[in-house]
Enzyme design. Structure first.
Site, mmCIF file in Angstrom:
data_model
loop_
_atom_site.group_PDB
_atom_site.id
_atom_site.type_symbol
_atom_site.label_atom_id
_atom_site.label_comp_id
_atom_site.label_asym_id
_atom_site.label_seq_id
_atom_site.Cartn_x
_atom_site.Cartn_y
_atom_site.Cartn_z
ATOM 1 N N ASP A 192 33.756 58.928 42.683
ATOM 2 C CA ASP A 192 33.656 59.660 41.418
ATOM 3 C C ASP A 192 32.838 58.884 40.385
ATOM 4 O OD1 ASP A 192 34.105 61.760 39.727
ATOM 5 O OD2 ASP A 192 36.159 61.200 39.203
ATOM 6 N N HIS A 207 23.989 61.590 41.513
ATOM 7 C CA HIS A 207 24.332 61.948 42.895
ATOM 8 C C HIS A 207 23.357 61.289 43.879
ATOM 9 C CE1 HIS A 207 27.320 64.571 41.363
ATOM 10 N NE2 HIS A 207 26.487 65.487 40.904
ATOM 11 N N LEU A 235 32.452 52.662 63.918
ATOM 12 C CA LEU A 235 33.072 53.293 62.746
ATOM 13 C C LEU A 235 33.015 54.816 62.828
ATOM 14 C CD1 LEU A 235 34.092 52.929 59.670
ATOM 15 C CD2 LEU A 235 31.706 53.386 59.094
#
Ligand code: IPE
Ligand code: IPE
Ligand code: MG
Length: 253
Positions: free
Chosen positions: A33, A50, A144
């Site tokens: 955020d 972003h 991962l």
């Protein structure tokens, strides 16, 4: 005792924290955020935040690989984020394609497998295609697990699970007596994933914003004021370090 030298410019002290390789969280979930505020602070349009945030995703994945973390779940777009102006939504939902176009080779080199949770079918076609391509390309990787929460909402996930359970009961595939926590979990998007050990939220907000309400029942929470585009490796390491000091009791003593 500390001696101050007022004439010297204050150097940023390099933090040197040591992490225990045997006590890493297996699953880290992050609410990324603060992109909009990061951009606004610089007089830039929100979307610039972003874009910057996307680069930080790449660095964060690298750090997670380095620490041998098994699963990294990133809250990328919530079911509530459709409330934003269409231009911003469009921009955000183009980023997965750009991200994967740029970094897929590197992700492959690092043996990363890509998955998503959320209402995949509700995404625009171009987003779905780019993400599906990456899922297919990486499906045999066993390093991962990079799990993007895309068009994800926890309440919707739970409601959908209940509907599916009801259907399975009606079709005699499941009996209500057999329903327990493990079985219920199998109906969620996270299916057979282990629950997050550590939840990180950046930008100073201390709320879940409809993220993994069921799965976070016993997760350790770590909040920072740092905005997502400033989430550097040292900040991630701080979170991991604090996680390693926590004592998890699960209701015991
Ligand atoms: C997080 O940054 C990214 C998404 C929700 C997609 P924000 O866009 O929420 O940034 P702030 O919270 O407005 O600063
Ligand atoms: C949560 O951030 C969603 C993502 C990071 C994708 P928001 O910025 O949407 O959350 P609120 O609106 O501040 O609760
Ligand atoms: Mg926000």
């Amino acid at each position: 005792m500390s001696i101050k030298f007022p004439f010297f410019k204050k150097r940023k002290k390099k933090r040197n924290i040591s992490l225990d390789r045997d006590n890493m969280p297996r699953h880290v979930a992050i609410i990324m955020d603060g992109n909009g505020r990061w951009a606004q602070q610089r007089g830039l349009p929100r979307v610039a935040g972003h874009k910057e945030g996307m680069k930080v995703v790449k660095d964060t994945v690298k750090t997670a690989v380095k620490h041998n973390i098994k699963i990294l779940t990133l809250y990328t777009f919530s079911t509530e984020n459709w409330r934003r102006p269409k231009s911003e939504v469009d921009y955000i939902l183009r980023l997965p394609k750009e991200f994967l176009h740029t970094y897929l080779p590197e992700l492959m080199e690092n043996n990363v497998r890509i998955e998503t949770i959320g209402d995949f079918n509700g995404l625009p076609k171009h987003t779905k295609e780019a993400v599906q391509y990456a899922k297919d390309q990486t499906k045999n990787n066993n390093g991962l697990l990079l799990n993007f929460a895309l068009n994800y909402g926890s309440r919707l996930e739970i409601i959908n699970a209940i509907k599916q359970i009801n259907q399975d009961i009606n079709q005699a595939k499941l009996s209500i007596e057999a329903l327990d926590e493990t079985l219920f979990s199998n109906y969620l998007y996270t299916n057979n994933l282990l629950d997050p050990d550590l939840l990180i939220r950046t930008s100073g907000e201390q709320r879940l914003s409809n993220f993994l309400l069921w799965q976070l029942a016993y997760t350790e929470f770590w909040f920072t004021d740092v905005l997502w585009p400033d989430f550097k490796e040292e900040v991630f390491n701080d979170a991991l370090h604090e996680y390693q000091q926590r004592k998890r009791r699960y209701g015991g003593i």
